[in-house]
Structure formats: structure tokens, C-alpha cells
Scaffold this motif. Sequence first.
Motif, short mmCIF file in Angstrom:
data_model
loop_
_atom_site.label_atom_id
_atom_site.label_comp_id
_atom_site.label_asym_id
_atom_site.label_seq_id
_atom_site.Cartn_x
_atom_site.Cartn_y
_atom_site.Cartn_z
N GLN A 225 15.59 8.90 19.55
CA GLN A 225 14.38 8.67 18.76
C GLN A 225 14.56 7.43 17.87
N THR A 226 13.55 6.58 17.88
CA THR A 226 13.51 5.40 17.01
C THR A 226 12.22 5.49 16.19
N LEU A 227 12.34 5.40 14.89
CA LEU A 227 11.16 5.48 14.05
C LEU A 227 11.29 4.50 12.88
N GLY A 228 10.16 3.94 12.50
CA GLY A 228 10.22 2.99 11.40
C GLY A 228 8.91 2.30 11.14
N THR A 229 8.98 1.28 10.30
CA THR A 229 7.77 0.60 9.85
C THR A 229 7.98 -0.90 9.81
N HIS A 230 6.86 -1.62 9.97
CA HIS A 230 6.83 -3.08 9.81
C HIS A 230 5.73 -3.39 8.81
N LEU A 231 6.07 -4.11 7.74
CA LEU A 231 5.13 -4.43 6.68
C LEU A 231 5.03 -5.93 6.49
N THR A 232 3.83 -6.43 6.27
CA THR A 232 3.64 -7.85 5.99
C THR A 232 2.70 -8.01 4.80
N TYR A 233 2.93 -9.09 4.04
CA TYR A 233 2.07 -9.43 2.91
C TYR A 233 1.93 -10.94 2.89
N LYS A 234 0.71 -11.43 2.71
CA LYS A 234 0.48 -12.87 2.67
C LYS A 234 -0.55 -13.19 1.60
N ASP A 235 -0.21 -14.15 0.77
CA ASP A 235 -1.10 -14.61 -0.29
C ASP A 235 -0.98 -16.12 -0.39
N GLY A 236 -1.99 -16.82 0.09
CA GLY A 236 -1.93 -18.29 0.10
C GLY A 236 -0.81 -18.77 1.00
N GLY A 237 0.05 -19.62 0.45
CA GLY A 237 1.15 -20.17 1.23
C GLY A 237 2.39 -19.31 1.24
N PHE A 238 2.35 -18.15 0.56
CA PHE A 238 3.52 -17.28 0.49
C PHE A 238 3.33 -16.06 1.38
N GLY A 239 4.39 -15.70 2.11
CA GLY A 239 4.34 -14.53 2.95
C GLY A 239 5.66 -13.79 2.95
N ILE A 240 5.60 -12.50 3.20
CA ILE A 240 6.81 -11.70 3.27
C ILE A 240 6.62 -10.65 4.37
N ALA A 241 7.71 -10.36 5.10
CA ALA A 241 7.68 -9.36 6.17
C ALA A 241 8.94 -8.51 6.07
N ALA A 242 8.79 -7.21 6.31
CA ALA A 242 9.91 -6.29 6.20
C ALA A 242 9.93 -5.35 7.40
N ASN A 243 11.13 -5.04 7.88
CA ASN A 243 11.35 -4.05 8.92
C ASN A 243 12.29 -2.97 8.40
#
Length: 424
Positions: A225-243
Amino acid sequence: MKKQYIILALLLASFQFANAQFTLDGEFRPRTEYRNGFGNLIADGADAGFGVSTRVRLNTSYMTDNYWVYVSLQDIMVWGENRQILPYDQNNSFAVFQAWAEIKLGENTSTRVGRQVLSYDDQRILGGLDWAQQGRNHDAALIKYKKDNFMLDFALAFNQDYSHPTGFVSTGTAYNTTGFFSYKTMQMLYMKQKWEKMTGSLLLLNNGFQEFDAANAADGVSNLQTLGTHLTYKDGGFGIAANAYLQTGKRQGGVDVKGAYLLGLDATYKATDKVGLGLGIEAISGNDGAAGETGAFFPLYGTNHKFNGFMDYFYVGNHANSIGLVDIHASANITLSKTSSLMVKALNFRGEQALASGEKSLGTEIDLVYKKKFKGYALVLGYSQMFANDGMYELKGITEAAAAGTQNWAWAMLVIKPKFLTGK
């Protein structure tokens, strides 16, 4: 002549789609590679690899109000593999890459059945692996729901060998295709929600692997079993992504998986109209050495070439059940003109677990990719170099004295995607 008949049938059929929405397009993608340490450290005095491969695809799509049919045929040719005047494909690489039908069940619901690409988020766990000339596909049934900014996909697969001249074997359902996490059964649930500046997804994936007893008879299935999440946030020229992903259950060979994880965090910043910067870290758990079990995570069916360096030293048909990885990386994407760009990336590698010597440091890789667009086609050039540390030599089983002083890889790729027919 089989290939020619299939292609001719597609061409003839396409002319009958005068009253439907259809496309007939293709891809011609030759790639030349110089390999002097690609995928593994090369020994001192060993000859570097050099060759040309070509991917050819022919894709046809037929869509009505109630259903959609898509077929993609491909052949992978290495220059010179076929001897002269040979009347057949010697490497047997001609294949149906995709063949599926999607049927509309309701205003927001459909089902897609057949051979298809499963690609989600940043392709860390499930991806199309487009870099590889052969790509990656799945034979599966997919239920799809999408409304406004929410989507849900549910997939089921049961794989079997067609191993008898009159059909499936009648004495059981043993699945004899093994290796590279080839699964007998698969169940997948994927959900994704979009907001104004943020997206979040949840993946639940179960893979069942065929097991065999000492007499090589089918002996049940090991489920991972593999379980998890991918999250992204972007505001103007700044972005962040998490796994954030976890693995548990049993992997191939009945090995217990406990406490396996993948954690990743990447930040991007648009410094100017022409320069984008990136900084990130990824930690993938390794095997802690406990008998009969492992804490090593493996990213399964993702586009692993995209991560952990383009030279494919980790998790590309290798590094399973090993010491894991901590990858710290920085990048710059530079727009040189309206039609060209340059990507520069530096990656530093360490083991999540220590090697037998106690060493963790593995080395640093530099990747360069230049892209140039022309009218109707594109040219992509790449260069990578590995600066190995003591741990890398130990991991790959070669001494520093026996390895070549320079470990590098260079490639050039032409991409042409013609559209032969389109219309209603």
C-alpha cells in the motif's frame, strides 16, 4: 507486414470520420546519446556508449457526445539493430502504447477502459515516463468524476498471462510477468481539489504482486500500500510544492515494508521575466537492515527520470531496497529568447541510511538542458556530469582507482509532432 496493415487501416478509417470529431497525429523523436557513466559509474579504460534511438508514434482519436476512443501505436528503433533487407522488426519493439475507450456515464462521470497512461500531479508515484522512448502505461479500468474544481479517479486492474494457445490457462491464474514492480492486481483512488492559490490531492494505491512457492507454483499475492498527498501553493511569482507518502504491507518477494516514507519540498521563485529559481529537498527512506523486513520506500510507477538527477543513478530500475536518498537541489530556468531556454540544476546526494563503512555522502550532479523551438519542431540538448564521493563508489561496487576520472552523459533530441488530419 502487420504494422503496415494496421497503419493503413487507421488512415482509411480516419476518412470515414467526416461527421465526428477526430484527429490523426504523430511523433518522430530521434535521440543521440553519449553515455560515459549514465546510470552507473563507468570503469577507467572502458569505452563510452554511443548510439541513436528513434521513437515513432501514430495517434488517432475519435470523439462523439457519448464516447471517446484513442489508439496510439509506437515503434522504438535503435539505428542499425535490423540487419539489411530483413523483412521484420528484429527488436520486436512495435507495440500498442495506448488503446482505450472512454464512455460518458453522466454529466460529470465517465469510465475509461483499456491500455492507458496514469499520470497525476508531479508524476512522483504515477507518471507517463515520457522521457523513456517506450513510455509507461497500464491496462486498467478507470472511473472518472469531475465537477468544478474537484476530481476523483478510481482505477482497477487485474493482469494475466496469455500463456496457452487456446486461451488463458485453465488450472489457475498465476501471473508470471515479474520484475520492475509488475503487479497482478491494482486498486487506486485519487482525489484532487483546487482552490484559488492552492491545490491538494490524496492518493491511495494498492498493488498485489504474484508470489510463488519453492516448487514455483502460484502461492498467493503480496499487497503493498502506498498512500500520501501532493500539495501546491502559488502566489504571484512564488510557488511551493510538497510531497508526503508512506508505504506499508509487503513488496515483491513477500518482504515486510514498515515505516517507508518519501518527503519532498520544493520552492520556486520568478526572479525576473526571464529567470526562474528553484530550491528543494527530498528524503526517501532506506533499508535499515532488519531481517525479513525493510524500511525502504520505492516510488513505483512515477516518472523517476524527472527526479534525483537526469543521469538516473537512483530509482530508475535500480536502488530498490537500498540505503535510500537525501537529495538537496537548486535550479535556474533561464529564458534566452522567445524560442529558447536553458535549465541548470545542481543536486547533492546522501544516503538516508549509512553504507557498511558508515559513509553517507554520495556525490553531486550537474544537469544542463537547452531547448530551441523552430517552426513545427524542437531541438533539445542535454549535458550531465557526476562528481562522485567515496560513498558512491562503495554503493556502485567499484573503487575510485578503478573508475573513470570523468563520469558524464550528453544527448541531443529532435522532436517533431505532425498533425495529419483534424476536423469534424
